[in-house]
Design an enzyme around this catalytic site. Structure first.
Site, PDB file in Angstrom:
ATOM      1  N   THR A 199      10.590   0.781  -4.224  1.00  0.00           N
ATOM      2  CA  THR A 199      11.106   1.195  -5.525  1.00  0.00           C
ATOM      3  C   THR A 199      12.496   1.584  -6.030  1.00  0.00           C
ATOM      4  OG1 THR A 199      10.520   2.865  -7.190  1.00  0.00           O
ATOM      5  CG2 THR A 199      10.334   3.443  -4.942  1.00  0.00           C
ATOM      6  N   ASP A 200      12.837   1.172  -7.176  1.00  0.00           N
ATOM      7  CA  ASP A 200      14.192   1.619  -7.417  1.00  0.00           C
ATOM      8  C   ASP A 200      14.466   3.267  -7.467  1.00  0.00           C
ATOM      9  OD1 ASP A 200      12.851   2.143  -9.813  1.00  0.00           O
ATOM     10  OD2 ASP A 200      14.385   1.318 -11.162  1.00  0.00           O
ATOM     11  N   GLU A 238       0.966   5.523  -1.883  1.00  0.00           N
ATOM     12  CA  GLU A 238       0.686   6.383  -3.225  1.00  0.00           C
ATOM     13  C   GLU A 238       1.951   6.482  -3.821  1.00  0.00           C
ATOM     14  OE1 GLU A 238      -1.977   8.285  -3.911  1.00  0.00           O
ATOM     15  OE2 GLU A 238      -3.098   8.138  -1.752  1.00  0.00           O
ATOM     16  N   TYR A 263       7.271  11.532  -3.734  1.00  0.00           N
ATOM     17  CA  TYR A 263       7.044  10.084  -3.799  1.00  0.00           C
ATOM     18  C   TYR A 263       8.298   9.341  -3.454  1.00  0.00           C
ATOM     19  CZ  TYR A 263       6.948   5.580  -5.613  1.00  0.00           C
ATOM     20  OH  TYR A 263       7.000   3.947  -5.568  1.00  0.00           O
ATOM     21  N   ALA A 319       0.746  -1.195  -0.116  1.00  0.00           N
ATOM     22  CA  ALA A 319       0.105  -0.016  -0.121  1.00  0.00           C
ATOM     23  C   ALA A 319       0.901   1.230   0.060  1.00  0.00           C
ATOM     24  CB  ALA A 319      -0.992  -0.380   1.324  1.00  0.00           C
ATOM     25  N   LYS A 368       9.232   7.074   0.102  1.00  0.00           N
ATOM     26  CA  LYS A 368       9.574   5.859   0.161  1.00  0.00           C
ATOM     27  C   LYS A 368      11.033   5.240   0.648  1.00  0.00           C
ATOM     28  CE  LYS A 368       7.571   2.549  -1.596  1.00  0.00           C
ATOM     29  NZ  LYS A 368       6.654   1.840  -0.679  1.00  0.00           N
TER      30      LYS A 368
END
Length: 338
Positions: A123-124, A82, A148, A80, A152
């Site tokens: 994420t990369d 955004e 974003y 989960a 992360k």
């Protein structure tokens, strides 16, 4: 085992749930059903006896506690988030709240309830733009460029701190750009496919030479399963598709498959802070778990186009309402000379 999946109605989460719900594991899908969460993604597994859906928000501490207390999961796979950079630029607050504070609520509950495995999906993009000829391994510095990716990166570090400080059995995965069926059409590939099928303009940021490594969503889900069962606690694992292409090349391939003219491509003003090149190596994951990306990009892209062509009603549903308002806000002021 019983696996609590957050964001299991989203693109990657629903692919993971569809892949695992009919097997040996019991799946509890905890999802807020935001604009990108869609129960239509889960119709193929509706009614399976070992699958349960729970409506809830990872930022709601009481709701998170309730789902842990009732279902007593053995493991968590935390999707989960955004996940769209443009939305994080237009409105950073909900992105930071969900990605960081929502992850905090999940980690706290997992610690209280003593889960045996906690997989934090990332994420990369946390590595930022990577200059050629380098590929980032798991020790690469975190140089996030957007609200974003920075949210992360922060949640990655928070998850790993729960391993170091509290011995929560955390594993972090960092994947490259995913594509495949059921992806919400704000991301590059589904946006270009759906616009091309509707003979609408295809907005290309800047010169379109931003390079991304493309990973088919089912390959990503197999990697998560491999890490869930074979990954070492406290470790980070990159998951890449080993298929790096410039965005413009991807769009031209989509136009070729759909039989649409390149005149549909229009140049729009580039995104602020747009990373030029993402590049990671999955050598650690491959060596330790035996996982390999299996889907050839050209085959996977055609299969994805075919899926969107065959599921126009699904596309119509997800592109209505709030999505249209976002699309106009994000692209209407970016148009420039082609």
């Amino acid at each position: 085992m019983k696996i609590l999946v957050t964001g299991g109605a989203g693109f990657i989460g629903s692919a993971f749930v569809r892949m695992t719900a009919g097997g040996a594991h019991s799946i509890v899908n905890f999802d807020k059903l935001t604009y990108a969460g869609n129960l239509e993604n889960l119709k193929p597994i509706e009614g399976l006896p070992r699958y349960t859906f729970v409506l809830g928000d990872i930022c709601d501490a009481a709701a998170v506690e309730a789902v842990f207390a009732e279902h007593k999961p053995d493991a968590v796979v935390h999707f989960a988030a955004e996940s769209h950079v443009d939305r994080s630029i237009l409105s950073p607050e909900p992105v930071v709240a969900t990605n960081f504070m929502g992850s905090f609520q999940m980690l706290e509950a997992a610690k209280r309830h003593g889960v045996a495995r906690y997989t934090h999906v990332s994420t990369d993009e946390v590595y930022g733009s990577i200059d050629e000829p380098h590929d980032a391994d798991e020790t690469w510095p975190l140089v996030a460029s957007s609200p974003y990716s920075s949210s992360k990166a922060g949640s990655d570090l928070l998850a790993l701190s729960y391993f170091k400080t509290f011995k929560l059995p955390v594993v972090v995965t960092r994947a490259s750009n995913n594509y495949g069926p059921y992806q919400f059409p704000e991301k590059l590939i589904p946006l270009m496919i759906s616009n091309a099928l509707d003979h609408q303009p295809l907005p290309i940021y800047g010169d379109g030479q931003q390079v991304r490594d493309w990973l088919y969503v089912d390959d990503h889900c197999r990697a998560i399963l491999a890490v869930l069962t074979k990954g070492r606690e406290g470790e980070v694992y990159n998951v890449g598709g080993s298929r790096a292409l410039a965005n413009l090349d991807v769009v031209k391939r989509i136009l070729e498959i759909t039989g649409k003219p390149e005149s549909l491509m229009v140049t729009v003003k580039d995104r602020p802070g747009h990373d030029r090149r993402y590049a990671i190596t999955s050598e650690k994951l491959e060596r330790e778990t035996g996982w390999r990306a299996e889907m050839d990009f050209e085959v996977g892209l055609k299969a994805t186009v075919d899926w969107y062509r065959a599921n126009r009603e699904w596309v119509s549903h997800v592109k209505s309402g709030a999505y249209r308002a976002y699309y106009e806000q994000n692209y209407s002021n970016r148009l420039s000379a082609t």
